[in-house]
Scaffold this motif. Structure first.
Motif, PDB file in Angstrom:
ATOM      1  N   SER A   1     -12.553   5.028  -4.532  1.00  0.00           N
ATOM      2  CA  SER A   1     -11.493   5.996  -4.248  1.00  0.00           C
ATOM      3  C   SER A   1     -10.625   5.517  -3.089  1.00  0.00           C
ATOM      4  CB  SER A   1     -12.093   7.354  -3.906  1.00  0.00           C
ATOM      5  OG  SER A   1     -12.733   7.304  -2.643  1.00  0.00           O
ATOM      6  N   ARG A   2      -9.424   6.085  -2.999  1.00  0.00           N
ATOM      7  CA  ARG A   2      -8.525   5.699  -1.906  1.00  0.00           C
ATOM      8  C   ARG A   2      -9.149   6.035  -0.548  1.00  0.00           C
ATOM      9  NH1 ARG A   2      -3.059   4.599  -1.042  1.00  0.00           N
ATOM     10  NH2 ARG A   2      -2.199   5.387   0.934  1.00  0.00           N
ATOM     11  N   GLY A   3      -9.790   7.182  -0.467  1.00  0.00           N
ATOM     12  CA  GLY A   3     -10.417   7.585   0.788  1.00  0.00           C
ATOM     13  C   GLY A   3     -11.532   6.642   1.204  1.00  0.00           C
ATOM     14  N   ASP A   4     -12.391   6.287   0.257  1.00  0.00           N
ATOM     15  CA  ASP A   4     -13.494   5.372   0.560  1.00  0.00           C
ATOM     16  C   ASP A   4     -12.967   3.989   0.910  1.00  0.00           C
ATOM     17  OD1 ASP A   4     -15.322   7.359   0.138  1.00  0.00           O
ATOM     18  OD2 ASP A   4     -15.858   6.728  -1.898  1.00  0.00           O
ATOM     19  N   TYR A   5     -11.902   3.563   0.198  1.00  0.00           N
ATOM     20  CA  TYR A   5     -11.327   2.252   0.466  1.00  0.00           C
ATOM     21  C   TYR A   5     -10.711   2.229   1.862  1.00  0.00           C
ATOM     22  CZ  TYR A   5      -8.877  -2.155  -0.507  1.00  0.00           C
ATOM     23  OH  TYR A   5      -8.430  -3.457  -0.471  1.00  0.00           O
ATOM     24  N   ALA A   6     -10.032   3.303   2.238  1.00  0.00           N
ATOM     25  CA  ALA A   6      -9.428   3.396   3.574  1.00  0.00           C
ATOM     26  C   ALA A   6     -10.502   3.351   4.654  1.00  0.00           C
ATOM     27  CB  ALA A   6      -8.604   4.672   3.682  1.00  0.00           C
ATOM     28  N   ALA A   7     -11.584   4.091   4.436  1.00  0.00           N
ATOM     29  CA  ALA A   7     -12.661   4.124   5.422  1.00  0.00           C
ATOM     30  C   ALA A   7     -13.330   2.753   5.558  1.00  0.00           C
ATOM     31  CB  ALA A   7     -13.692   5.187   5.024  1.00  0.00           C
ATOM     32  N   ALA A   8     -13.481   2.053   4.447  1.00  0.00           N
ATOM     33  CA  ALA A   8     -14.167   0.754   4.471  1.00  0.00           C
ATOM     34  C   ALA A   8     -13.369  -0.309   5.208  1.00  0.00           C
ATOM     35  CB  ALA A   8     -14.462   0.300   3.040  1.00  0.00           C
ATOM     36  N   HIS A   9     -12.032  -0.178   5.197  1.00  0.00           N
ATOM     37  CA  HIS A   9     -11.195  -1.238   5.764  1.00  0.00           C
ATOM     38  C   HIS A   9     -10.295  -0.770   6.909  1.00  0.00           C
ATOM     39  CE1 HIS A   9     -12.551  -3.860   2.569  1.00  0.00           C
ATOM     40  NE2 HIS A   9     -12.211  -2.960   1.674  1.00  0.00           N
ATOM     41  N   GLY A  10     -10.571   0.414   7.435  1.00  0.00           N
ATOM     42  CA  GLY A  10      -9.831   0.891   8.586  1.00  0.00           C
ATOM     43  C   GLY A  10      -8.369   1.174   8.303  1.00  0.00           C
ATOM     44  N   LEU A  11      -8.070   1.676   7.124  1.00  0.00           N
ATOM     45  CA  LEU A  11      -6.689   1.948   6.715  1.00  0.00           C
ATOM     46  C   LEU A  11      -6.320   3.409   6.980  1.00  0.00           C
ATOM     47  CD1 LEU A  11      -7.059   0.002   3.415  1.00  0.00           C
ATOM     48  CD2 LEU A  11      -5.228  -0.487   5.031  1.00  0.00           C
ATOM     49  N   ASP A  12      -5.039   3.635   7.142  1.00  0.00           N
ATOM     50  CA  ASP A  12      -4.520   4.990   7.312  1.00  0.00           C
ATOM     51  C   ASP A  12      -4.066   5.507   5.949  1.00  0.00           C
ATOM     52  OD1 ASP A  12      -3.210   7.317   7.887  1.00  0.00           O
ATOM     53  OD2 ASP A  12      -1.872   6.473   9.404  1.00  0.00           O
ATOM     54  N   PRO A  13      -4.761   6.483   5.372  1.00  0.00           N
ATOM     55  CA  PRO A  13      -4.390   6.980   4.042  1.00  0.00           C
ATOM     56  C   PRO A  13      -3.003   7.591   3.990  1.00  0.00           C
ATOM     57  CG  PRO A  13      -6.587   7.741   4.678  1.00  0.00           C
ATOM     58  CD  PRO A  13      -5.944   7.166   5.908  1.00  0.00           C
ATOM     59  N   ALA A  14      -2.467   7.994   5.149  1.00  0.00           N
ATOM     60  CA  ALA A  14      -1.153   8.637   5.169  1.00  0.00           C
ATOM     61  C   ALA A  14      -0.014   7.624   5.023  1.00  0.00           C
ATOM     62  CB  ALA A  14      -0.979   9.424   6.460  1.00  0.00           C
ATOM     63  N   ARG A  15      -0.291   6.354   5.252  1.00  0.00           N
ATOM     64  CA  ARG A  15       0.743   5.324   5.137  1.00  0.00           C
ATOM     65  C   ARG A  15       0.783   4.754   3.722  1.00  0.00           C
ATOM     66  NH1 ARG A  15       2.345   2.374   9.960  1.00  0.00           N
ATOM     67  NH2 ARG A  15       1.498   3.331  11.844  1.00  0.00           N
ATOM     68  N   GLN A  16       1.910   4.133   3.388  1.00  0.00           N
ATOM     69  CA  GLN A  16       1.970   3.353   2.153  1.00  0.00           C
ATOM     70  C   GLN A  16       1.355   1.981   2.415  1.00  0.00           C
ATOM     71  OE1 GLN A  16       6.110   3.341   0.765  1.00  0.00           O
ATOM     72  NE2 GLN A  16       5.555   4.858  -0.772  1.00  0.00           N
ATOM     73  N   TRP A  17       0.652   1.484   1.427  1.00  0.00           N
ATOM     74  CA  TRP A  17       0.001   0.181   1.557  1.00  0.00           C
ATOM     75  C   TRP A  17       0.723  -0.840   0.675  1.00  0.00           C
ATOM     76  CZ3 TRP A  17      -5.554   2.334   0.308  1.00  0.00           C
ATOM     77  CH2 TRP A  17      -5.920   3.248   1.322  1.00  0.00           C
ATOM     78  N   ILE A  18       0.956  -2.010   1.215  1.00  0.00           N
ATOM     79  CA  ILE A  18       1.567  -3.118   0.477  1.00  0.00           C
ATOM     80  C   ILE A  18       0.572  -4.270   0.446  1.00  0.00           C
ATOM     81  CG2 ILE A  18       3.453  -4.799   0.404  1.00  0.00           C
ATOM     82  CD1 ILE A  18       5.184  -2.769   1.921  1.00  0.00           C
ATOM     83  N   ALA A  19       0.273  -4.770  -0.731  1.00  0.00           N
ATOM     84  CA  ALA A  19      -0.641  -5.908  -0.864  1.00  0.00           C
ATOM     85  C   ALA A  19       0.156  -7.212  -0.798  1.00  0.00           C
ATOM     86  CB  ALA A  19      -1.408  -5.826  -2.182  1.00  0.00           C
ATOM     87  N   LEU A  20      -0.373  -8.169  -0.069  1.00  0.00           N
ATOM     88  CA  LEU A  20       0.252  -9.485   0.061  1.00  0.00           C
ATOM     89  C   LEU A  20      -0.718 -10.524  -0.478  1.00  0.00           C
ATOM     90  CD1 LEU A  20       1.564  -9.123   3.741  1.00  0.00           C
ATOM     91  CD2 LEU A  20       2.817  -8.652   1.618  1.00  0.00           C
ATOM     92  N   LEU A  21      -0.304 -11.236  -1.522  1.00  0.00           N
ATOM     93  CA  LEU A  21      -1.168 -12.237  -2.143  1.00  0.00           C
ATOM     94  C   LEU A  21      -0.459 -13.594  -2.120  1.00  0.00           C
ATOM     95  CD1 LEU A  21      -1.982  -9.356  -3.470  1.00  0.00           C
ATOM     96  CD2 LEU A  21      -3.172 -10.764  -5.141  1.00  0.00           C
ATOM     97  N   PRO A  22      -0.684 -14.385  -1.071  1.00  0.00           N
ATOM     98  CA  PRO A  22       0.037 -15.651  -0.922  1.00  0.00           C
ATOM     99  C   PRO A  22      -0.536 -16.805  -1.729  1.00  0.00           C
ATOM    100  CG  PRO A  22      -1.378 -15.287   0.966  1.00  0.00           C
ATOM    101  CD  PRO A  22      -1.496 -14.056   0.110  1.00  0.00           C
ATOM    102  N   GLY A  23      -1.719 -16.644  -2.319  1.00  0.00           N
ATOM    103  CA  GLY A  23      -2.321 -17.713  -3.097  1.00  0.00           C
ATOM    104  C   GLY A  23      -3.769 -17.923  -2.704  1.00  0.00           C
ATOM    105  N   SER A  24      -4.465 -18.725  -3.480  1.00  0.00           N
ATOM    106  CA  SER A  24      -5.897 -18.943  -3.247  1.00  0.00           C
ATOM    107  C   SER A  24      -6.199 -20.342  -2.716  1.00  0.00           C
ATOM    108  CB  SER A  24      -6.674 -18.722  -4.556  1.00  0.00           C
ATOM    109  OG  SER A  24      -6.203 -19.592  -5.568  1.00  0.00           O
ATOM    110  N   ARG A  25      -5.158 -21.145  -2.491  1.00  0.00           N
ATOM    111  CA  ARG A  25      -5.350 -22.476  -1.908  1.00  0.00           C
ATOM    112  C   ARG A  25      -4.641 -22.518  -0.558  1.00  0.00           C
ATOM    113  NH1 ARG A  25      -3.708 -23.700  -7.391  1.00  0.00           N
ATOM    114  NH2 ARG A  25      -5.499 -24.355  -8.644  1.00  0.00           N
ATOM    115  N   TRP A  26      -5.194 -23.300   0.377  1.00  0.00           N
ATOM    116  CA  TRP A  26      -4.622 -23.325   1.714  1.00  0.00           C
ATOM    117  C   TRP A  26      -3.178 -23.817   1.695  1.00  0.00           C
ATOM    118  CZ3 TRP A  26      -5.633 -20.668   5.703  1.00  0.00           C
ATOM    119  CH2 TRP A  26      -5.041 -20.981   6.928  1.00  0.00           C
TER     120      TRP A  26
END
Length: 350
Positions: A152-177
């Motif tokens: 759930s969003r709540g559990d995910y926020a708690a696990a990673h120290g996120l603020d549920p009230a904010r919008q979250w943007i995922a950044l995926l730059p790649g899997s190789r250095w």
């Protein structure tokens, strides 16, 4: 491998593979981790060992004469291995096609000569191969079969120290250095521009050292003097372990071209595709990459004369996600492309 053994309990298998294949029952003649080198200098330095392992695999095949061979991806090795198998009369099944429809099309004749059945993971690949005399079947993409994340969003926020009230943007730059160093700096600059009101999820691939990544995000002192952990907090960066969970909960994402774009599309996350390579590599790719008409009309390029590279656009046969490549990949341009995806607009839902 697990499915094959469940259907044929007496089945035995041997070959080249990783630890997970070994756990599924493969007798490993060659360990994948021993031959998976990247970069020109790395490969050159290990050529004698790699070739020795290849010959050992071929020797095992000649001695044991398998009833069938299943080759998975890895075209630089597998298309040559298919030649040896063909000489021995061993039927060859190839799973996950090399992107011959984009470039290196001269290898198509090797597939025509050496592969008995091509099992493809994108629907347009079946048409491409069948039109050229190859027995091909679309079997679906493995990512499409994975269950959706359930946290759930709540559990995910708690696990990673996120603020549920904010919008979250995922950044995926790649899997190789190399992809990290090419793509992440503009994403960090984007975070500086958008930090107010947003939090940023940065999945850390298993191939990336987390501590090294934290130091890279902090950057040299002339960027912004701070300890890595404090800079992560100031930027509202959260390093998370799983890309699928991040894409599931993010409002939108910025994704480097590659498999992650398929992950984002399958999960239903609106995203912008980005990518940057060296100028020489980009010019060469622009010259070498051409799609056959059944995949993409050659005249349909963008304003810079670029064909699409995002797999989701090729599957849809139209540009359903924006692509920002090379010089177009700037923090400002990404922010502009993200804006309609962060709101309830047709662009976000299409």
């Amino acid at each position: 491998m697990s499915e094959l053994r469940s259907r044929r309990p007496g089945l035995t298998s041997f070959g080249l593979g990783g630890k997970e294949l070994e756990e599924a029952g493969l007798e490993r003649i060659v360990r994948a981790e021993d031959v998976a080198h990247m970069g020109i200098t790395e490969v050159i330095r290990h050529i004698p060992y790699i070739y020795g392992e290849y010959r050992r695999l071929v020797a095992a095949i000649k001695k044991r004469r398998p009833d069938v061979a299943i080759l998975i991806d890895f075209p630089d090795v597998n298309l040559r291995l298919a030649r040896e198998l063909k000489k021995l009369g061993v039927p060859v099944i190839y799973f996950v096609s090399p992107q011959l429809w984009a470039w290196k099309r001269r290898r198509l004749r090797w597939v025509q000569q050496r592969v008995d059945r091509m099992m493809v993971i994108f629907p347009f690949e079946e048409k491409f191969y069948r039109a050229r005399g190859v027995d091909a079947v679309f079997v679906g993409h493995p990512l499409a079969e994975l269950p959706r994340p359930t946290v759930s969003r709540g559990d995910y926020a708690a696990a990673h120290g996120l603020d549920p009230a904010r919008q979250w943007i995922a950044l995926l730059p790649g899997s190789r250095w190399k992809e990290i160093t090419a793509n992440l700096e503009a994403m960090i600059e984007l975070a500086h521009q958008l930090s107010s009101g947003f939090e940023f999820l940065l999945p850390v691939a298993a191939t990336i050292d987390r501590q090294k990544l934290e130091s890279y995000i902090a950057g040299p002192d002339e960027w912004w003097p701070a300890k890595p952990e404090s800079d992560l907090k100031r930027l509202h960066f959260h390093l998370v372990p799983d890309a699928r969970d991040a894409l599931h909960h993010a409002r939108a994402s910025v994704v480097a071209s590659g498999t992650a774009t398929v992950q984002a599309a399958v999960i239903g996350n609106p995203f912008v595709v980005v990518y940057r390579v060296s100028p020489v590599t980009f010019r060469l790719a622009k010259h070498l990459v051409h799609y056959p008409p059944e995949i993409w009309p050659p005249a349909q390029t963008d304003a810079d004369g670029n064909l699409p590279i995002a797999m989701v656009n090729l599957i849809a046969r139209r540009r359903i996600v924006p692509e920002l490549l090379q010089d177009r990949f700037t923090a400002k341009d990404v922010a502009d492309a993200l804006a309609p995806l962060l709101a309830d607009t047709p662009s976000a839902s299409r």
